[in-house]
Motif scaffolding. Structure first.
Motif, PDB file in Angstrom:
ATOM      1  N   LYS A  91      -3.412  -6.980  -6.892  1.00 21.72           N
ATOM      2  CA  LYS A  91      -4.551  -6.539  -6.072  1.00 21.72           C
ATOM      3  C   LYS A  91      -4.346  -5.106  -5.598  1.00 21.72           C
ATOM      4  N   LYS A  92      -3.125  -4.786  -5.172  1.00 23.19           N
ATOM      5  CA  LYS A  92      -2.832  -3.432  -4.701  1.00 23.19           C
ATOM      6  C   LYS A  92      -2.978  -2.409  -5.829  1.00 23.19           C
ATOM      7  N   VAL A  93      -2.519  -2.756  -7.014  1.00 22.85           N
ATOM      8  CA  VAL A  93      -2.627  -1.847  -8.158  1.00 22.85           C
ATOM      9  C   VAL A  93      -4.092  -1.566  -8.450  1.00 22.85           C
ATOM     10  N   ARG A  94      -4.901  -2.612  -8.510  1.00 21.93           N
ATOM     11  CA  ARG A  94      -6.322  -2.418  -8.814  1.00 21.93           C
ATOM     12  C   ARG A  94      -7.034  -1.610  -7.738  1.00 21.93           C
ATOM     13  N   SER A  95      -6.774  -1.918  -6.480  1.00 16.82           N
ATOM     14  CA  SER A  95      -7.467  -1.193  -5.409  1.00 16.82           C
ATOM     15  C   SER A  95      -6.998   0.266  -5.323  1.00 16.82           C
ATOM     16  N   THR A  96      -5.704   0.494  -5.528  1.00 13.13           N
ATOM     17  CA  THR A  96      -5.180   1.857  -5.492  1.00 13.13           C
ATOM     18  C   THR A  96      -5.728   2.675  -6.661  1.00 13.13           C
TER      19      THR A  96
END
Length: 146
Positions: free
Chosen positions: A75-80
């Motif tokens: 989730k962090k990778v996609r949002s970043t």
């Protein structure tokens, strides 16, 4: 290998083509957008944040979805990445980069086809176009219909 006039002519023509590409509007736009991106402090923070989370993601990838932090990191990778890609300087640079890649692909194709129409020309930007990968040059191993 003995240099002949034909080789010298080919080398001269290649150098001239390089100069033409370097002096093109596409290259100027690419260099301008690259410099703008490098000077944009906010964009650089977003790029750094993405690279940091991607490094952490690469560590977790060894274990795949079985790692306890897998879902959170995904989730962090996609949002970043989304935040980085939506930034004006990054988006403008990516467009300029695609345009530059397209120009280089076209030049490669013209050169290859001037030798023979049977030559498969790899296109690094093929996935970025609407045409899919029908002319990727891999002989269909990627699943395309070339």
């Amino acid at each position: 290998m003995i240099a002949t006039m034909e080789y010298v002519t080919i080398l001269d023509d290649a150098e001239e083509l390089g100069r033409v590409v370097f002096d093109s509007d596409v290259m100027r736009d690419y260099l301008e957008k690259k410099a703008s991106l490098e000077q944009d402090k906010e964009a650089q923070k977003l790029v750094k944040a993405f690279n940091d989370i991607k490094e952490h993601y690469d560590d977790i990838q060894r274990f795949g979805r079985y790692h306890p932090d897998y879902q959170e990191i995904m989730k962090k990778v996609r949002s970043t990445k989304r935040a980085m890609d939506m930034h004006e300087s990054v988006a403008a640079f990516k467009v300029a980069e695609r345009n530059m890649q397209s120009l280089l692909d076209e030049i490669s194709e013209v050169i290859a086809f001037s030798v023979s129409n049977q030559i498969k020309v790899p296109k690094d930007g093929a996935l970025l176009t609407d045409s899919g990968c029908s002319s990727c040059g891999s002989g269909g191993s990627c699943g395309c219909a070339s």
